[in-house]
Design a protein around this motif. Structure first.
Motif, PDB file in Angstrom:
ATOM      1  N   SER A 453       4.945   9.296 -11.950  1.00 17.10           N
ATOM      2  CA  SER A 453       4.386   9.129 -11.007  1.00 17.10           C
ATOM      3  C   SER A 453       3.861   9.383 -10.047  1.00 17.10           C
ATOM      4  O   SER A 453       4.401  10.820  -9.613  1.00 17.10           O
ATOM      5  CB  SER A 453       5.020   8.112  -9.996  1.00 17.10           C
ATOM      6  N   SER A 454       2.871   9.464  -9.677  1.00 19.75           N
ATOM      7  CA  SER A 454       1.385   9.632  -8.523  1.00 19.75           C
ATOM      8  C   SER A 454       1.583   9.008  -7.488  1.00 19.75           C
ATOM      9  O   SER A 454       1.400   8.256  -7.244  1.00 19.75           O
ATOM     10  CB  SER A 454       0.108  10.143  -9.394  1.00 19.75           C
ATOM     11  N   VAL A 455       1.623   9.196  -5.837  1.00 19.74           N
ATOM     12  CA  VAL A 455       1.570   9.018  -4.784  1.00 19.74           C
ATOM     13  C   VAL A 455       0.564   9.335  -4.023  1.00 19.74           C
ATOM     14  O   VAL A 455       0.319  10.832  -4.125  1.00 19.74           O
ATOM     15  CB  VAL A 455       2.931   8.641  -4.414  1.00 19.74           C
ATOM     16  N   ARG A 456      -0.234   8.450  -3.486  1.00 16.31           N
ATOM     17  CA  ARG A 456      -1.482   8.830  -2.426  1.00 16.31           C
ATOM     18  C   ARG A 456      -0.701   7.735  -1.221  1.00 16.31           C
ATOM     19  O   ARG A 456      -0.612   6.428  -1.293  1.00 16.31           O
ATOM     20  CB  ARG A 456      -2.934   8.022  -2.819  1.00 16.31           C
ATOM     21  N   HIS A 457      -1.767   8.125  -0.649  1.00 19.65           N
ATOM     22  CA  HIS A 457      -1.291   7.746   1.459  1.00 19.65           C
ATOM     23  C   HIS A 457      -2.771   7.292   1.146  1.00 19.65           C
ATOM     24  O   HIS A 457      -3.760   7.387   1.514  1.00 19.65           O
ATOM     25  CB  HIS A 457      -0.581   8.012   1.718  1.00 19.65           C
ATOM     26  N   LEU A 458      -2.650   5.352   1.558  1.00 20.92           N
ATOM     27  CA  LEU A 458      -4.521   4.914   2.145  1.00 20.92           C
ATOM     28  C   LEU A 458      -4.147   4.389   3.879  1.00 20.92           C
ATOM     29  O   LEU A 458      -3.435   3.698   4.367  1.00 20.92           O
ATOM     30  CB  LEU A 458      -5.318   4.257   0.913  1.00 20.92           C
ATOM     31  N   SER A 459      -5.005   4.260   4.649  1.00 17.32           N
ATOM     32  CA  SER A 459      -4.807   3.539   6.368  1.00 17.32           C
ATOM     33  C   SER A 459      -5.793   2.970   6.352  1.00 17.32           C
ATOM     34  O   SER A 459      -6.878   2.689   5.770  1.00 17.32           O
ATOM     35  CB  SER A 459      -4.684   4.872   7.542  1.00 17.32           C
ATOM     36  N   LEU A 460      -5.517   1.755   7.224  1.00 15.16           N
ATOM     37  CA  LEU A 460      -6.298   0.421   7.030  1.00 15.16           C
ATOM     38  C   LEU A 460      -6.413   0.980   8.656  1.00 15.16           C
ATOM     39  O   LEU A 460      -4.959   0.889   9.939  1.00 15.16           O
ATOM     40  CB  LEU A 460      -5.590  -0.410   7.155  1.00 15.16           C
ATOM     41  N   ILE A 461      -7.929   1.181   9.863  1.00 18.73           N
ATOM     42  CA  ILE A 461      -8.256   1.774  10.475  1.00 18.73           C
ATOM     43  C   ILE A 461      -8.334   0.426  11.685  1.00 18.73           C
ATOM     44  O   ILE A 461      -9.664  -0.404  11.306  1.00 18.73           O
ATOM     45  CB  ILE A 461      -8.545   2.466  11.011  1.00 18.73           C
ATOM     46  N   ASN A 462      -7.749  -0.095  12.880  1.00 19.00           N
ATOM     47  CA  ASN A 462      -8.456  -0.940  13.236  1.00 19.00           C
ATOM     48  C   ASN A 462      -9.402  -0.486  14.553  1.00 19.00           C
ATOM     49  O   ASN A 462      -8.722  -0.258  15.619  1.00 19.00           O
ATOM     50  CB  ASN A 462      -7.659  -2.403  13.987  1.00 19.00           C
ATOM     51  N   LYS A 463     -10.675  -0.088  15.207  1.00 17.66           N
ATOM     52  CA  LYS A 463     -11.506   0.011  15.788  1.00 17.66           C
ATOM     53  C   LYS A 463     -11.339  -1.138  16.942  1.00 17.66           C
ATOM     54  O   LYS A 463     -12.444  -0.767  18.270  1.00 17.66           O
ATOM     55  CB  LYS A 463     -12.495   1.044  15.272  1.00 17.66           C
ATOM     56  N   GLY A 464     -10.927  -2.321  16.681  1.00 17.55           N
ATOM     57  CA  GLY A 464     -11.863  -3.002  17.252  1.00 17.55           C
ATOM     58  C   GLY A 464     -10.850  -3.838  18.746  1.00 17.55           C
ATOM     59  O   GLY A 464      -9.973  -3.236  18.941  1.00 17.55           O
ATOM     60  N   ASN A 465     -10.790  -5.072  19.307  1.00 17.54           N
ATOM     61  CA  ASN A 465     -10.010  -5.538  20.165  1.00 17.54           C
ATOM     62  C   ASN A 465      -9.356  -6.841  19.700  1.00 17.54           C
ATOM     63  O   ASN A 465      -9.467  -7.827  20.911  1.00 17.54           O
ATOM     64  CB  ASN A 465     -10.371  -5.029  21.494  1.00 17.54           C
ATOM     65  N   LYS A 466      -8.884  -7.265  18.206  1.00 18.76           N
ATOM     66  CA  LYS A 466      -8.593  -8.185  18.041  1.00 18.76           C
ATOM     67  C   LYS A 466      -7.900  -7.830  16.767  1.00 18.76           C
ATOM     68  O   LYS A 466      -8.180  -6.991  16.163  1.00 18.76           O
ATOM     69  CB  LYS A 466     -10.238  -9.169  17.906  1.00 18.76           C
ATOM     70  N   ARG A 467      -7.128  -8.414  16.930  1.00 19.91           N
ATOM     71  CA  ARG A 467      -5.830  -8.108  15.523  1.00 19.91           C
ATOM     72  C   ARG A 467      -6.825  -8.919  14.414  1.00 19.91           C
ATOM     73  O   ARG A 467      -7.218 -10.347  14.215  1.00 19.91           O
ATOM     74  CB  ARG A 467      -4.259  -9.106  16.152  1.00 19.91           C
TER      75      ARG A 467
END
Length: 698
Positions: A453-467
């Motif tokens: 298995s090969s693993v990669r990481h990814l991020s979700l970034i919230n630059k706003g001011n709402k959830r």
């Protein structure tokens, strides 16, 4: 001219050097292009002196010849200047016709050089002269007249009754200067008050608004018309001196029958009081006519019905939504006004705090100066007439289309009678929006060994001011070889959510790709492309053989190269019991790293039964150890085994894994002697050969 002079340089060590200096002096050429301006009415002249631009740097008297390339400028032909002195030139401008004239003054001297000056003259229409006093029953009054044209011209003259001329026509030569022709004027009738008409002799501007501090006034204007109705000429002028609040100006003018002149009267009150001013007009230097101007200054009172609306907070509004506020404004002014409502550019935080927030516990937002006026809408947005005592409801709508950290804008009124703005209230607020992005829109796993298995990481970034709520669409996953965790959840403002993506190929030599979608509530979806290829387990490249005594170690290094552009974490898998190595090896892009493998056997090996292991899929196996017997002290270190003792004191000794235990021997002597003894430690294995450890001492 041309000059020479000798130069001698003497030095004791080097001798004498002879030089000849040669100097060639030429005429100076100076050009000054700054214009000198003249203005004169036709029939008159203007005389000015130039700045002292003529310089004589020579040691003797310099004579200049001055010339102008235009006949309307008169200048003295010859000028002399003393050595090392400067001088100005007197120039007379006498135009021959209306318009502008341009010329160049050149002053040349064989001693001091040449100098130039640009000239400009403007000829305006002739002005009325006089008045000339004519006494009744006298010999008359002489009036000088000059022909300013460049050729002989015939002039005709006329006067109105009761005056008379000695001649009505005369021919004058060009530029003739004389005291004639002389006009002898006789009075043949008794003077009487001339006839004229004033459009009004009293005017009331009524109630006018006094501008508040920082606002300029707007003039109230009216035009006074004066028409001559007498057969004779009517000379009219005003003796009024303009004031700060009243302006009326009339130059001396002559009107003939049925001619008219207009006088502009401007009024703007500066104080809250009643004004009454008199403007005197003088006709023919004898009769006077008075025009009375009245007005009253009143304050502007455009106020909020509810003082608490001085500061209006929209708070936080979601993008795409609209929030409206009603502001009631009453006109307390003593007259009707025409006003429109506008929005001022964003205020600074200091201005907001000083003007509106002082002494109040209001929420403060950072000011975003790039706020577009399109986010704020005012209704009504055109000029309205607001009568005294009436109330107007102003609706302010805030409809943001982008995220705003904060804004502050001032609503003000523009009154038609004032050249300025009257501040009313401040609006304040912010907007919130979901601004979520992925750190990458494409993940490439590359070549991965089948079954690994090969693993990669990814991020979700919230630059706003709402959830933001996210959900990875599992139905969009086209291949089960890819997986992502977590699949759903929330991303708060300023938060980064990390995802773990794994690729486990199920086939060999097959390029696999798929597209998954991250669904965001209230925002566009975020696509993600995944790709990878499965390959066979690579062939064994090298066999490494270890040989070490029991309970001793031997280490060897394996070189691993990362040929990709990513940082790779390698986790070697050591399956043997006696092989040790680091759990994780981090490889930077295009870097070769060394992995250290340690062999620490705890048992002997036999022929065909060597210790073996496979490391990281590289086929490291057949590691081998030799049988050896050694002497040890009473401190024994061995792994997860139990000892049995024979003889005194006998019994068992427990030794923990990777630990040590002590076995004590006691000797009791009754006399001097030499004693030999032997201690035997037997390692007992259920299905293996035992190992005997012998200790000799004396």
């Amino acid at each position: 001219g041309y000059f020479t002079a000798p130069l001698f340089i003497s030095c004791t060590e080097l001798g004498i050097f002879n030089y000849e200096l040669r100097v060639n002096v030429e005429y100076a050429e100076s050009k000054e292009y700054k214009e000198m301006c003249f203005t004169a009415p036709l029939g008159k002249s203007e005389t000015l002196h130039t700045p002292p631009f003529l310089h004589n740097y020579a040691d003797k008297l310099a004579s200049f010849t001055c010339m102008v390339d235009s006949e309307v400028f008169l200048v003295k032909e010859f000028v002399q200047i003393m050595p090392h002195a400067q001088k100005a030139i007197k120039i007379t401008f006498e135009p021959t016709n209306l318009g502008s004239f341009y010329a160049t003054l050149s002053c040349k001297s064989e001693v001091a050089g040449s100098f130039f000056k640009k000239l400009k003259g403007i000829c305006v229409p002739p002005k009325i002269e006089g008045p000339y006093i004519v006494e009744a029953n006298s010999d008359g009054t002489k009036i000088p007249f000059k022909n300013v044209f460049t050729e002989a011209t015939q002039f005709s003259f006329r006067v109105t009754e009761p005056f008379q001329l000695d001649s009505n026509m005369k021919i004058l030569e060009p530029k003739e200067i004389s005291q004639g022709p002389h006009y002898i004027i006789y009075l043949s009738m008794v003077n009487e008050r001339p006839k004229y008409i004033f459009s009004f002799k009293s005017y009331d501007f009524g109630k006018c608004i006094v501008p508040p501090a920082g606002v300029l006034p707007k003039f109230k204007e009216v035009i006074l018309s004066i028409k001559a109705k007498d057969k004779g000429a009517l000379m009219l002028e005003s003796k009024f001196q303009s004031m700060d609040h009243l302006i009326a100006h009339l130059e001396k003018t002559v009107l003939f029958f049925d001619e008219e002149v207009q006088v502009l009267i401007r009024f703007f009150p500066l104080e809250m009081l009643k004004y009454e001013e008199k403007i005197p007009f003088v006709i023919n230097d004898k009769w006077e006519e008075i025009v009375v101007v009245r007005g009253e200054g009143i304050p502007i009172r455009l106020e909020l019905v509810n003082p608490d609306q001085k500061y209006i907070d929209f708070k936080c509004v979601e993008v795409g939504c609209k929030v409206s506020k009603k502001i009631s404004i009453r006109n307390f002014t003593e007259k009707s006004i025409n006003a429109s409502f506008k929005i001022r550019k964003p205020c600074s935080e200091v201005e907001v705090n000083q003007k509106y927030l002082e002494g109040k516990s209001c929420r403060s937002y950072p000011i975003q100066s790039s706020l577009n006026d399109g986010f704020i809408e005012l209704v009504p947005d055109s000029e309205i007439n607001l009568k005294s005592g009436n109330v107007i409801d102003l609706y302010v709508t805030f409809s943001p289309t982008i995220k705003l950290t904060g804004f502050a804008k001032e609503i003000f009124a523009v009154v038609s009678e004032l050249e300025g703005e009257i501040p009313l209230c401040l609006i304040h607020g912010r907007s919130k929006d979901v601004d979520v992005t992925l750190t990458s829109g494409c993940i490439q796993f590359g070549n991965v060994v089948k079954g690994s298995s090969s693993v990669r990481h990814l991020s979700l970034i919230n630059k706003g001011n709402k959830r933001a709520k996210y959900q990875w669409d599992p139905e969009a996953v086209l291949d089960s070889q890819f997986s992502i965790t977590p699949t759903s959840g929330y991303c708060c403002p300023g938060q980064n959510v990390s995802f773990k993506l794994m690729f486990t190929p199920g086939s060999v030599n097959k390029f696999t790709e798929c597209k998954i979608i991250c669904h965001l509530q209230g925002q566009r979806n975020l696509p993600l492309e995944l790709s990878g290829r499965g390959i066979e387990f690579p062939q064994i490249k090298e066999t490494i053989t270890f040989s070490a005594p029991v309970r001793e170690k031997e280490s060897k290094s394996v070189h691993i190269t990362n040929r990709s552009v990513y940082i790779v974490e390698v986790r070697p898998l050591l399956k043997g019991d006696y092989f040790l190595g680091a759990d994780v090896l981090v490889l930077k892009p295009y870097v070769e790293a060394t992995y250290l493998i340690t062999y620490a056997p705890m048992t002997l090996t036999k022929e065909g039964k060597e210790h073996h292991d496979g490391v990281g899929g590289e086929g490291l196996k057949k590691k081998k150890s030799k049988r050896k017997t050694s002497s040890i002290t009473s401190n024994i270190s061995i792994k997860n085994k139990k000892f049995g003792g024979f003889g005194e004191p006998g019994g068992y000794l427990d030794v923990p894994g990777n630990g040590s235990s002590q076995y004590k021997l006691k000797f009791i002597c009754y006399e001097e002697c030499s004693l030999d003894f032997k201690v035997k430690f037997n390692l007992d294995f259920s299905k293996r050969d035992g190992i005997a450890l012998w200790l000799w001492g004396s």
